[in-house]
Write a protein that holds these residues in place. Structure first.
Motif, PDB file in Angstrom:
ATOM      1  N   ALA A   1      43.008  -7.128  -6.945  1.00  0.00           N
ATOM      2  CA  ALA A   1      42.733  -8.436  -6.290  1.00  0.00           C
ATOM      3  C   ALA A   1      43.449  -9.322  -7.417  1.00  0.00           C
ATOM      4  O   ALA A   1      43.730  -9.073  -8.392  1.00  0.00           O
ATOM      5  CB  ALA A   1      41.395  -8.988  -6.430  1.00  0.00           C
ATOM      6  N   SER A   2      43.782 -10.548  -6.624  1.00  0.00           N
ATOM      7  CA  SER A   2      44.215 -11.686  -7.536  1.00  0.00           C
ATOM      8  C   SER A   2      43.256 -12.051  -8.621  1.00  0.00           C
ATOM      9  O   SER A   2      42.129 -12.226  -8.286  1.00  0.00           O
ATOM     10  CB  SER A   2      44.786 -12.683  -6.499  1.00  0.00           C
ATOM     11  OG  SER A   2      45.376 -14.007  -7.268  1.00  0.00           O
ATOM     12  N   ARG A   3      43.726 -12.629  -9.341  1.00  0.00           N
ATOM     13  CA  ARG A   3      43.180 -13.419 -10.509  1.00  0.00           C
ATOM     14  C   ARG A   3      42.667 -14.598 -10.100  1.00  0.00           C
ATOM     15  O   ARG A   3      41.912 -15.300 -10.742  1.00  0.00           O
ATOM     16  CB  ARG A   3      43.701 -13.322 -12.057  1.00  0.00           C
ATOM     17  CG  ARG A   3      44.996 -14.252 -12.270  1.00  0.00           C
ATOM     18  CD  ARG A   3      45.824 -13.890 -13.381  1.00  0.00           C
ATOM     19  NE  ARG A   3      45.252 -14.434 -14.643  1.00  0.00           N
ATOM     20  CZ  ARG A   3      45.959 -14.623 -15.321  1.00  0.00           C
ATOM     21  NH1 ARG A   3      47.288 -14.175 -15.552  1.00  0.00           N
ATOM     22  NH2 ARG A   3      45.418 -15.121 -16.718  1.00  0.00           N
ATOM     23  N   TYR A   4      43.261 -15.271  -9.078  1.00  0.00           N
ATOM     24  CA  TYR A   4      43.313 -16.665  -8.683  1.00  0.00           C
ATOM     25  C   TYR A   4      42.395 -16.668  -7.451  1.00  0.00           C
ATOM     26  O   TYR A   4      42.369 -15.796  -6.567  1.00  0.00           O
ATOM     27  CB  TYR A   4      44.425 -17.312  -8.364  1.00  0.00           C
ATOM     28  CG  TYR A   4      45.284 -17.316  -9.717  1.00  0.00           C
ATOM     29  CD1 TYR A   4      44.991 -17.955 -10.728  1.00  0.00           C
ATOM     30  CD2 TYR A   4      46.554 -16.379  -9.693  1.00  0.00           C
ATOM     31  CE1 TYR A   4      45.875 -17.917 -11.948  1.00  0.00           C
ATOM     32  CE2 TYR A   4      47.340 -16.305 -10.991  1.00  0.00           C
ATOM     33  CZ  TYR A   4      47.197 -17.034 -11.856  1.00  0.00           C
ATOM     34  OH  TYR A   4      48.139 -17.100 -12.956  1.00  0.00           O
ATOM     35  N   SER A   5      41.703 -17.595  -7.071  1.00  0.00           N
ATOM     36  CA  SER A   5      40.894 -17.947  -6.010  1.00  0.00           C
ATOM     37  C   SER A   5      41.638 -18.475  -4.825  1.00  0.00           C
ATOM     38  O   SER A   5      41.578 -18.502  -3.710  1.00  0.00           O
ATOM     39  CB  SER A   5      39.517 -18.517  -6.152  1.00  0.00           C
ATOM     40  OG  SER A   5      39.874 -19.806  -6.622  1.00  0.00           O
ATOM     41  N   GLU A   6      42.552 -19.581  -5.384  1.00  0.00           N
ATOM     42  CA  GLU A   6      43.123 -20.269  -4.465  1.00  0.00           C
ATOM     43  C   GLU A   6      44.450 -21.202  -5.216  1.00  0.00           C
ATOM     44  O   GLU A   6      44.482 -21.030  -6.463  1.00  0.00           O
ATOM     45  CB  GLU A   6      42.538 -21.533  -3.946  1.00  0.00           C
ATOM     46  CG  GLU A   6      41.779 -22.526  -4.790  1.00  0.00           C
ATOM     47  CD  GLU A   6      40.892 -23.416  -4.133  1.00  0.00           C
ATOM     48  OE1 GLU A   6      40.825 -23.362  -2.979  1.00  0.00           O
ATOM     49  OE2 GLU A   6      40.477 -24.204  -4.894  1.00  0.00           O
TER      50      GLU A   6
ATOM     51  N   GLU B   1      50.282 -13.653  -3.903  1.00  0.00           N
ATOM     52  CA  GLU B   1      48.727 -13.068  -4.387  1.00  0.00           C
ATOM     53  C   GLU B   1      47.860 -13.062  -3.117  1.00  0.00           C
ATOM     54  O   GLU B   1      47.730 -13.927  -2.148  1.00  0.00           O
ATOM     55  CB  GLU B   1      48.428 -14.162  -5.241  1.00  0.00           C
ATOM     56  CG  GLU B   1      48.997 -14.048  -6.645  1.00  0.00           C
ATOM     57  CD  GLU B   1      48.819 -12.725  -7.336  1.00  0.00           C
ATOM     58  OE1 GLU B   1      47.771 -12.787  -8.109  1.00  0.00           O
ATOM     59  OE2 GLU B   1      49.347 -11.815  -7.221  1.00  0.00           O
TER      60      GLU B   1
ATOM     61  N   ARG C   1      36.358 -12.819 -10.047  1.00  0.00           N
ATOM     62  CA  ARG C   1      36.506 -13.324  -8.636  1.00  0.00           C
ATOM     63  C   ARG C   1      36.055 -12.154  -7.447  1.00  0.00           C
ATOM     64  O   ARG C   1      35.536 -12.803  -6.552  1.00  0.00           O
ATOM     65  CB  ARG C   1      38.120 -13.217  -8.562  1.00  0.00           C
ATOM     66  CG  ARG C   1      38.888 -14.334  -9.176  1.00  0.00           C
ATOM     67  CD  ARG C   1      38.434 -15.699  -9.021  1.00  0.00           C
ATOM     68  NE  ARG C   1      38.972 -16.637  -9.880  1.00  0.00           N
ATOM     69  CZ  ARG C   1      38.449 -17.949 -10.029  1.00  0.00           C
ATOM     70  NH1 ARG C   1      37.459 -18.420  -9.212  1.00  0.00           N
ATOM     71  NH2 ARG C   1      39.185 -18.732 -10.875  1.00  0.00           N
TER      72      ARG C   1
ATOM     73  N   SER D   1      43.743 -13.150  -2.729  1.00  0.00           N
ATOM     74  CA  SER D   1      42.543 -13.323  -3.337  1.00  0.00           C
ATOM     75  C   SER D   1      41.379 -12.396  -2.775  1.00  0.00           C
ATOM     76  O   SER D   1      41.472 -11.859  -1.801  1.00  0.00           O
ATOM     77  CB  SER D   1      42.130 -14.822  -3.133  1.00  0.00           C
ATOM     78  OG  SER D   1      41.631 -14.939  -1.707  1.00  0.00           O
TER      79      SER D   1
ATOM     80  N   LYS E   1      39.899 -11.108 -12.546  1.00  0.00           N
ATOM     81  CA  LYS E   1      39.766 -10.432 -11.186  1.00  0.00           C
ATOM     82  C   LYS E   1      38.558  -9.828 -11.171  1.00  0.00           C
ATOM     83  O   LYS E   1      37.973  -9.863  -9.972  1.00  0.00           O
ATOM     84  CB  LYS E   1      40.922  -9.046 -11.317  1.00  0.00           C
ATOM     85  CG  LYS E   1      42.292  -9.491 -11.354  1.00  0.00           C
ATOM     86  CD  LYS E   1      43.339  -8.404 -11.268  1.00  0.00           C
ATOM     87  CE  LYS E   1      44.730  -8.864 -11.404  1.00  0.00           C
ATOM     88  NZ  LYS E   1      45.818  -7.764 -11.192  1.00  0.00           N
TER      89      LYS E   1
ATOM     90  N   ASP F   1      38.493 -13.319  -1.776  1.00  0.00           N
ATOM     91  CA  ASP F   1      37.919 -13.899  -0.724  1.00  0.00           C
ATOM     92  C   ASP F   1      38.747 -13.410   0.597  1.00  0.00           C
ATOM     93  O   ASP F   1      38.020 -13.078   1.580  1.00  0.00           O
ATOM     94  CB  ASP F   1      37.824 -15.318  -0.654  1.00  0.00           C
ATOM     95  CG  ASP F   1      36.707 -16.002  -1.608  1.00  0.00           C
ATOM     96  OD1 ASP F   1      35.884 -15.315  -1.629  1.00  0.00           O
ATOM     97  OD2 ASP F   1      36.979 -17.056  -2.124  1.00  0.00           O
TER      98      ASP F   1
END
Length: 241
Positions: free
Chosen positions: A63-68, A74, A112, A76, A109, A78
């Protein structure tokens, strides 16, 4: 004891192969919530119907380390949840080695995944050089607690589902085999730090090695790599769990 078997169905294959794979699993009698299958993201949504019929859990391999944000390409945690993923593997040895996922990235990750409602399967493990130098416990302890402490400090306490996969990188494709006492010692080390965690073994798991692994009480399941690409091999492993 009911053990978790996670298949890590990697970059090989096609949608047609995946359909055939689920058909073969069904014919072999594979079913139940203790069988999990980590899939490349494009196949997750398409596999939901097959998985639901068998009661099999499906998830993602990263999964991405970022949410948005502006992070082209990437995906996410979510987004993974929205397409049907129930769990996600983070910190896999290939992600660490090939893509440079250092502890800080793995921690993000992991964080998140939990916030998205996914179960993270946290992979930890030492390389051949680290084991030969006698640093295996130092390395695994650092990888393990970095993620747990990161989440605890962010959220004010650790109460997330905890599944750890111990991957002795030195026993994957090297010709060296982890002895049962090696596995038991490291699993006990992990459980001393995270009592109640489910600790899976992920070092070149094959049907002919699983029966012995499952004699170890601290082995709560297995993370299956190459052998999961064969439906018959994976079904055999599931049947012994």
């Amino acid at each position: 004891m009911s053990r978790i078997v996670i298949g890590n169905w990697k970059l090989h294959g096609s949608m047609a192969m995946l359909e055939e794979y689920f058909s073969l699993l069904s014919a072999a009698g594979v079913s139940g919530g203790n069988v999990w299958l980590g899939l490349p993201v494009p196949y997750i949504s398409a596999a939901r119907g097959f998985a639901e019929k068998l009661g099999v859990c499906i998830g993602a391999q990263d999964a991405s380390r970022y949410s948005e944000g502006a992070y082209t390409g990437e995906i996410s945690a979510d987004m993974l949840r929205d397409v049907g993923a129930q769990f996600v593997i983070v910190g896999h040895s290939e992600r660490r080695r090939v893509f440079g996922d250092v502890d800080d990235i793995v921690c993000e990750k992991y964080h998140r995944a939990i916030l998205a409602g996914l179960i993270p399967v946290l992979c930890v493990g030492e390389t051949l050089a680290e084991r030969d130098a006698g640093y295996e416990y130092e390395v695994v302890g650092r990888q393990l607690m970095a993620a747990i402490n990161y989440f605890s400090s962010e959220e004010g306490g650790f109460n997330a589902p905890c599944i750890i996969a111990y991957e002795p990188v030195w026993a994957i494709g090297t010709g060296r085999t982890a002895l049962l006492e090696d596995v038991e010692a490291m699993h006990s080390f992990i459980l001393d730090r995270l009592p109640g965690a489910k600790v899976l073994y992920g070092g070149s798991v094959k049907p002919d090695s699983v029966r012995s692994l499952f004699q170890i009480d601290s082995v709560a399941g297995v993370l299956v790599g190459g052998a999961s690409l064969s439906a018959s091999s994976f079904a055999s492993i599931c049947g012994m769990a």
